[in-house]
Design an enzyme around this catalytic site. Structure first.
Site, short mmCIF file in Angstrom:
data_model
loop_
_atom_site.label_atom_id
_atom_site.label_comp_id
_atom_site.label_asym_id
_atom_site.label_seq_id
_atom_site.Cartn_x
_atom_site.Cartn_y
_atom_site.Cartn_z
N SER A 36 -56.17 27.77 99.18
CA SER A 36 -55.99 29.20 99.45
C SER A 36 -55.66 30.04 98.22
O SER A 36 -55.51 31.25 98.32
CB SER A 36 -54.90 29.39 100.51
OG SER A 36 -55.31 28.82 101.73
N LEU A 46 -52.92 30.34 96.56
CA LEU A 46 -51.70 31.11 96.86
C LEU A 46 -50.66 31.16 95.76
O LEU A 46 -49.81 32.03 95.74
CB LEU A 46 -51.04 30.51 98.11
CG LEU A 46 -51.72 30.81 99.44
CD1 LEU A 46 -51.13 29.92 100.54
CD2 LEU A 46 -51.54 32.27 99.81
N GLY A 77 -49.43 31.25 88.84
CA GLY A 77 -48.79 30.44 87.80
C GLY A 77 -49.13 28.97 87.94
O GLY A 77 -48.84 28.18 87.05
N ASN A 78 -49.72 28.60 89.06
CA ASN A 78 -50.20 27.23 89.29
C ASN A 78 -51.72 27.31 89.11
O ASN A 78 -52.44 27.76 89.99
CB ASN A 78 -49.78 26.81 90.71
CG ASN A 78 -50.43 25.52 91.19
OD1 ASN A 78 -51.40 25.05 90.62
ND2 ASN A 78 -49.90 24.97 92.27
N GLU A 96 -36.45 25.32 93.90
CA GLU A 96 -37.70 24.61 94.21
C GLU A 96 -37.47 23.10 94.35
O GLU A 96 -38.39 22.30 94.21
CB GLU A 96 -38.74 24.88 93.14
CG GLU A 96 -39.11 26.35 93.00
CD GLU A 96 -40.22 26.81 93.95
OE1 GLU A 96 -41.22 26.10 94.07
OE2 GLU A 96 -40.08 27.90 94.54
N HIS A 131 -43.45 24.08 87.62
CA HIS A 131 -42.28 23.23 87.90
C HIS A 131 -42.09 22.32 86.69
O HIS A 131 -43.07 21.91 86.05
CB HIS A 131 -42.51 22.32 89.12
CG HIS A 131 -42.54 23.04 90.43
ND1 HIS A 131 -43.46 22.77 91.41
CD2 HIS A 131 -41.74 24.01 90.93
CE1 HIS A 131 -43.24 23.54 92.46
NE2 HIS A 131 -42.20 24.31 92.20
N ASP A 149 -41.55 19.22 86.61
CA ASP A 149 -42.18 17.90 86.73
C ASP A 149 -43.67 17.91 86.33
O ASP A 149 -44.37 16.92 86.47
CB ASP A 149 -41.97 17.27 88.12
CG ASP A 149 -42.67 18.02 89.26
OD1 ASP A 149 -43.35 19.01 88.99
OD2 ASP A 149 -42.51 17.58 90.42
N CYS A 165 -45.44 14.99 92.72
CA CYS A 165 -45.16 16.10 93.65
C CYS A 165 -45.14 15.61 95.08
O CYS A 165 -44.50 16.21 95.94
CB CYS A 165 -46.25 17.17 93.58
SG CYS A 165 -46.49 17.90 91.99
O1 SUG Z 1 -45.86 25.10 94.99
N1 SUG Z 1 -49.27 24.38 95.46
C1 SUG Z 1 -47.91 23.92 95.27
C2 SUG Z 1 -47.92 22.70 94.38
C3 SUG Z 1 -46.56 22.05 94.33
C4 SUG Z 1 -46.49 20.98 93.31
N2 SUG Z 1 -45.21 20.36 93.33
C5 SUG Z 1 -44.55 19.89 92.24
N3 SUG Z 1 -44.89 20.23 91.03
N4 SUG Z 1 -43.52 19.16 92.44
C6 SUG Z 1 -47.04 25.00 94.64
O2 SUG Z 1 -47.55 25.75 93.80
C7 SUG Z 1 -50.99 25.76 96.47
C8 SUG Z 1 -51.41 26.09 97.87
C9 SUG Z 1 -52.73 26.81 97.93
O3 SUG Z 1 -53.06 27.55 97.02
O4 SUG Z 1 -53.43 26.66 98.97
C10 SUG Z 1 -49.55 25.31 96.38
O5 SUG Z 1 -48.72 25.77 97.12
#
Ligand code: SUG
Length: 455
Positions: A37, A39, A42-43, A189, A265, A267, A389
């Site tokens: 998605s 969402l 930053g990721n 987090e 994050h 990690d 994760c």
């Molecule tokens: O919070 N991705 C999660 C990934 C979490 C990874 N966890 C660790 N690093 N421990 C986040 O960004 C993406 C969902 C989406 O785009 O559909 C998402 O929520």
């Protein structure tokens, strides 16, 4: 924080009695509405794959493969079942009315991103579920679990309610304290920003808390491009709640530069196990100070040094680190603390620089990493979630394990039950629009009651 002698004696006494402890991996399983998605700002993986077709069945089976392998090595594995989705209660709270399907259609018309939130399967990344301090670390000699509020992202903040219920129902006891999520002002987090070091799992440990910003101190630098998700104040609050002594805690600020490079994050840029820490040189604002403090405090606990691997920019760029998720590997030592195994995503194998780096790491006898095993977790990786994760580490004594609901522990029998549910109810391919029908809602409801019956 002062420690009174009584509490210290009690802690030591408990450590003597319960000299055996294990790291239990609480593993997440993707849900049947696993989507891409886009969402998480930053990721980079999440935003760059947003809108692509997802594969919920493959996503869940990929995770089960990893769990099965870890269990075969002797690692203690527990399962956190998928959270029910869509979370209609969220849409009702913000004013939508009608049947579930009517509510979903109204929300979709108003703002499609509302549906991305309520169908999100982000609970699968259980490293974000909570922050954990084992009983050997706390002044009251109890294991403390604080559920993460995940307030940086709405689709993640809705996880906290279920997570609190799960831990309260299956783990809470006189010796395992489950705390609800912190107030939303204190952004937290969970264990993705926390690493615990110790000589063996039963011994008192040293806990590293990593934050990205301060809500109260403007002088603390912030990233420019992407949001920091963990506040200094949330770490301080948890340290106090978990009754930790500051001589066994290290606080470190994430380097704003790495957050802006996609390290949402900690990690994603450093990881550790027992006495070993591998980190990218840019991980922290003051990496040298952090490493010195970790080593000084570890040495005063155990009279021996920690083992560090510093990965320099010339060895691996931040870009390679973030795209391969090398640092999001799990490091485990199921049988021998001196023989660690790296559980790495297959993306590390596909990047020749990272693959060479790992080969050299294994050859180098100055660190305890002896082996690597690559896993295809692509459905999770496309949303920014690697092997680490997908699990929450909870160090528990033998006595504490006895008090936990035994049904949550992984077994061949549980594996085949999970596999049956996945094969029966999980779509092979999915786009968000596929979820907007009564048939799909009925299928999801049946799937969740099947999970509920398991545990
Ligand atoms: O919070 N991705 C999660 C990934 C979490 C990874 N966890 C660790 N690093 N421990 C986040 O960004 C993406 C969902 C989406 O785009 O559909 C998402 O929520």
């Amino acid at each position: 924080m002062l420690v009174n002698d009584d509490a210290k004696n009690k802690r030591n006494a408990v450590n003597e009695v319960t000299s055996t402890a294990w790291e239990v991996n609480f593993e997440g399983v993707p849900g049947p509405s696993h989507l891409f998605s886009g969402l998480s700002k930053g990721n980079i993986a999440s935003t760059s794959h947003g809108g692509e077709v997802s594969h919920p069945r493959a996503a869940a089976l990929q995770c089960l493969e990893k769990i099965k392998f870890l269990s075969s090595l002797g690692s203690k594995e527990a399962i956190i079942v998928p959270q029910p989705r869509p979370d209609i209660s969220y849409l009702r709270e913000i004013g939508f009315e009608g049947s579930d399907l009517e509510i979903l259609n109204k929300a979709y018309k108003k703002d499609p991103s509302l549906l991305k939130i309520v169908f999100s399967s982000a609970f699968m990344w259980t490293a974000n579920a909570a922050m954990i301090s084992p009983s050997s670390d706390s002044r009251d000699a109890k294991c403390h679990i604080t559920v993460a509020n995940l307030t940086a992202n709405k689709h993640r903040a809705i996880e906290a309610k279920f997570t609190y219920r799960y831990f309260s129902k299956n783990l809470a006891s006189e010796n395992i304290i489950v705390n609800p999520a912190l107030e939303s002002r204190l952004m937290d987090e969970g264990a993705a920003n926390h690493t615990r070091f110790s000589k063996d799992y039963a011994s008192p440990g040293l806990e590293l808390f990593v934050y990205g910003y301060s809500s109260d101190n403007e002088a603390i630098s912030k990233p420019n491009k992407f949001p920091a998700r963990q506040s200094l104040e949330s770490c301080e609050n948890i340290i106090e709640k978990h009754q930790l002594d500051m001589d066994r805690v290290v606080l470190a600020q994430q380097n704003p530069k790495v957050i802006d490079a996609g390290v949402f994050h900690n990690d994603v840029i450093s990881t550790g196990n027992l006495n070993y820490f591998i980190y990218h040189e840019d991980s922290f604002l003051d990496s040298d100070r952090v490493i010195t403090e970790l080593n000084t405090k570890f040495t005063s606990l155990y009279s021996e040094n920690m083992i560090f691997t510093k990965v320099t920019n010339s060895e691996l760029s931040l870009e390679d680190a973030v795209s391969s998720y090398l640092f999001n590997s799990q490091i485990i030592s199921p049988t021998n603390p001196d023989e660690m195994i790296l559980i790495a995503p297959s993306e590390c194998q596909e990047n020749s620089r990272v693959k060479n780096y790992i080969e050299n790491l294994i050859k180098d006898t100055k660190n305890p990493v002896k082996e690597v095993k690559f896993f295809n977790l692509k459905e999770s990786m496309k949303n920014g979630g690697g092997p680490a994760c997908l699990r929450l580490r909870v160090v528990l004594t033998g006595e504490e394990i006895q008090t936990i609901n035994p049904k949550i522990f992984y077994s061949e029998e549980l594996h085949s039950k999970l596999e049956n549910i996945i094969n029966r109810y999980y779509p092979e391919k999915l786009m968000m629009q596929d979820l907007l029908s009564q048939d799909s809602l009925d299928n999801l409801a049946k799937c969740y009651s099947a999970f509920e019956e398991l545990i």
